[in-house]
Motif scaffolding. Structure first.
Motif, PDB file in Angstrom:
ATOM      1  N   GLU A 209      30.229  -5.797  75.562  1.00 53.24           N
ATOM      2  CA  GLU A 209      28.778  -5.928  75.697  1.00 53.24           C
ATOM      3  C   GLU A 209      28.023  -4.782  75.044  1.00 53.24           C
ATOM      4  O   GLU A 209      26.839  -4.897  74.770  1.00 53.24           O
ATOM      5  N   ASP A 210      28.674  -3.667  74.829  1.00 53.77           N
ATOM      6  CA  ASP A 210      27.994  -2.535  74.198  1.00 53.77           C
ATOM      7  C   ASP A 210      28.991  -1.723  73.378  1.00 53.77           C
ATOM      8  O   ASP A 210      30.187  -2.028  73.328  1.00 53.77           O
ATOM      9  N   GLU A 217      28.832  -5.748  64.429  1.00 49.99           N
ATOM     10  CA  GLU A 217      28.032  -6.095  65.605  1.00 49.99           C
ATOM     11  C   GLU A 217      27.429  -7.493  65.514  1.00 49.99           C
ATOM     12  O   GLU A 217      27.511  -8.275  66.469  1.00 49.99           O
ATOM     13  N   GLU A 218      26.837  -7.822  64.373  1.00 45.36           N
ATOM     14  CA  GLU A 218      26.197  -9.142  64.283  1.00 45.36           C
ATOM     15  C   GLU A 218      27.218 -10.261  64.413  1.00 45.36           C
ATOM     16  O   GLU A 218      26.969 -11.263  65.088  1.00 45.36           O
ATOM     17  N   LEU A 221      28.263 -10.611  68.058  1.00 44.58           N
ATOM     18  CA  LEU A 221      27.193 -11.258  68.836  1.00 44.58           C
ATOM     19  C   LEU A 221      27.100 -12.744  68.505  1.00 44.58           C
ATOM     20  O   LEU A 221      26.817 -13.567  69.390  1.00 44.58           O
ATOM     21  N   GLN A 224      29.703 -14.404  70.463  1.00 46.25           N
ATOM     22  CA  GLN A 224      29.283 -14.462  71.858  1.00 46.25           C
ATOM     23  C   GLN A 224      28.234 -15.548  72.087  1.00 46.25           C
ATOM     24  O   GLN A 224      28.264 -16.244  73.111  1.00 46.25           O
ATOM     25  N   ALA A 225      27.317 -15.700  71.148  1.00 49.36           N
ATOM     26  CA  ALA A 225      26.269 -16.719  71.283  1.00 49.36           C
ATOM     27  C   ALA A 225      26.878 -18.113  71.324  1.00 49.36           C
ATOM     28  O   ALA A 225      26.511 -18.955  72.167  1.00 49.36           O
ATOM     29  N   THR A 228      28.932 -18.685  74.451  1.00 51.24           N
ATOM     30  CA  THR A 228      28.059 -18.804  75.630  1.00 51.24           C
ATOM     31  C   THR A 228      27.448 -20.195  75.708  1.00 51.24           C
ATOM     32  O   THR A 228      27.393 -20.801  76.785  1.00 51.24           O
ATOM     33  N   ILE A 247      21.206 -14.074  73.322  1.00 57.21           N
ATOM     34  CA  ILE A 247      22.099 -13.253  72.505  1.00 57.21           C
ATOM     35  C   ILE A 247      21.638 -13.260  71.050  1.00 57.21           C
ATOM     36  O   ILE A 247      21.664 -12.230  70.369  1.00 57.21           O
ATOM     37  N   LYS A 250      18.913 -10.909  70.678  1.00 55.47           N
ATOM     38  CA  LYS A 250      19.467  -9.553  70.674  1.00 55.47           C
ATOM     39  C   LYS A 250      19.961  -9.174  69.276  1.00 55.47           C
ATOM     40  O   LYS A 250      19.898  -8.018  68.867  1.00 55.47           O
ATOM     41  N   MET A 251      20.435 -10.179  68.529  1.00 54.37           N
ATOM     42  CA  MET A 251      20.882  -9.962  67.163  1.00 54.37           C
ATOM     43  C   MET A 251      19.717  -9.656  66.223  1.00 54.37           C
ATOM     44  O   MET A 251      19.916  -9.163  65.115  1.00 54.37           O
TER      45      MET A 251
END
Length: 270
Positions: A209-210, A217-218, A221, A224-225, A228, A247, A250-251
């Motif tokens: 998560e961090d 990172e992108e 994420l 994860q998107a 999810t 999410i 957040k990106m």
């Protein structure tokens, strides 16, 4: 049950067929020629049959039957056909029973296909170059669940796991029972079969998560998107889509594009 047993299962798996190794080498060298990829696949009759069987599955709802690898590549794209080849070869090494997750094998196959379709529909419009990695990965990223399901079935904890899954997060329960999450198991599988290094790197961080390295990172994420919005408990419910959109925001990407992609995938698979 546990980490050591999971590792032992992975290490006991045989190598992938020579045709699939050759296929991966072609992708590692850059954007492969379509005809050369078709030629590699068609040189392996069993792989050809596996791919044609998968693309003609009812989950894709095609009106006309696909009868050649070239047709499959033209319709689904190189990335998805690559993933289908990898998935078909991997499936030969498993006796699949997804009942610990409360799923039939057909349901599990549909979830993987939906994740692949969503990544294609959405991320192709976000980053074309990275989508060449993300699209095949989306089809394969839940494979670790097959190993965990086998571990649970052999240990007779499948029923308890399934009951606890109803009121707990998937990652939490996987870790409680096996010391690892299915994303981490997928990463280990990809390393075992010498897939592109980026596949295992991304899956190693898929639960994080961090403190994700900026260079990936992108992509993490994005995984994860998709996971999810479409997962073993919810497939494109209003709640899971909304969580996926959060999410995407957040990106720093347009959540409307993601939401529109979920709508198209939902229509396709209903």
């Amino acid at each position: 049950m546990g980490f050591e047993s999971i590792i032992a299962k992975i290490h006991s798996l045989p190598p992938l067929p020579a045709s699939v190794v050759k296929l991966e080498e072609a992708f590692r060298q850059g954007e492969p020629d379509m005809k050369s990829i078709v030629s590699i696949i068609e040189g392996d009759p069993l792989l050809t049959a596996d791919i044609l069987s998968k693309v003609n599955s009812p989950i894709y709802g095609l009106r006309n039957r696909i009868v050649s690898v070239m047709q499959a590549v033209t319709l689904f794209g190189l990335g998805t056909v690559r993933a289908l080849a990898l998935k078909a070869s991997m499936d030969r090494n498993f006796e699949i029973d997804m009942s610990p997750y409360g799923l039939s094998n057909e349901d599990f196959a549909k979830i993987s296909a939906m994740q692949n379709a969503l990544m294609f529909q959405w991320y192709m419009g976000v980053d074309v170059e990275r989508s060449k990695i993300m699209i095949p990965l989306a089809f394969l990223m839940e494979t670790g669940k097959v190993i965990i399901a086998k571990e649970l079935t052999e240990s007779s904890y499948g029923e308890v796991f399934r009951e606890m899954l109803e009121s707990n997060s998937v990652d939490e329960i996987e870790k409680e029972f096996t010391d690892v999450t299915s994303a981490q198991v997928s990463a280990m599988l990809f390393k075992h079969w010498h897939f592109e290094e980026i596949f295992s790197i991304l899956m190693e961080h898929a639960d994080q998560e961090d403190q994700i390295d900026k260079s990936i990172e992108e992509m993490v994420l994005a995984i994860q998107a998709v996971r999810t919005a479409i997962n073993v408990k919810e497939q494109l419910s209003d709640k899971s889509i909304e969580a996926g959109c959060m999410i995407v925001t957040k990106m720093g990407r347009d959540s409307v594009r993601f939401m529109n992609a979920t709508r198209r995938v939902k229509e396709k698979f209903e």
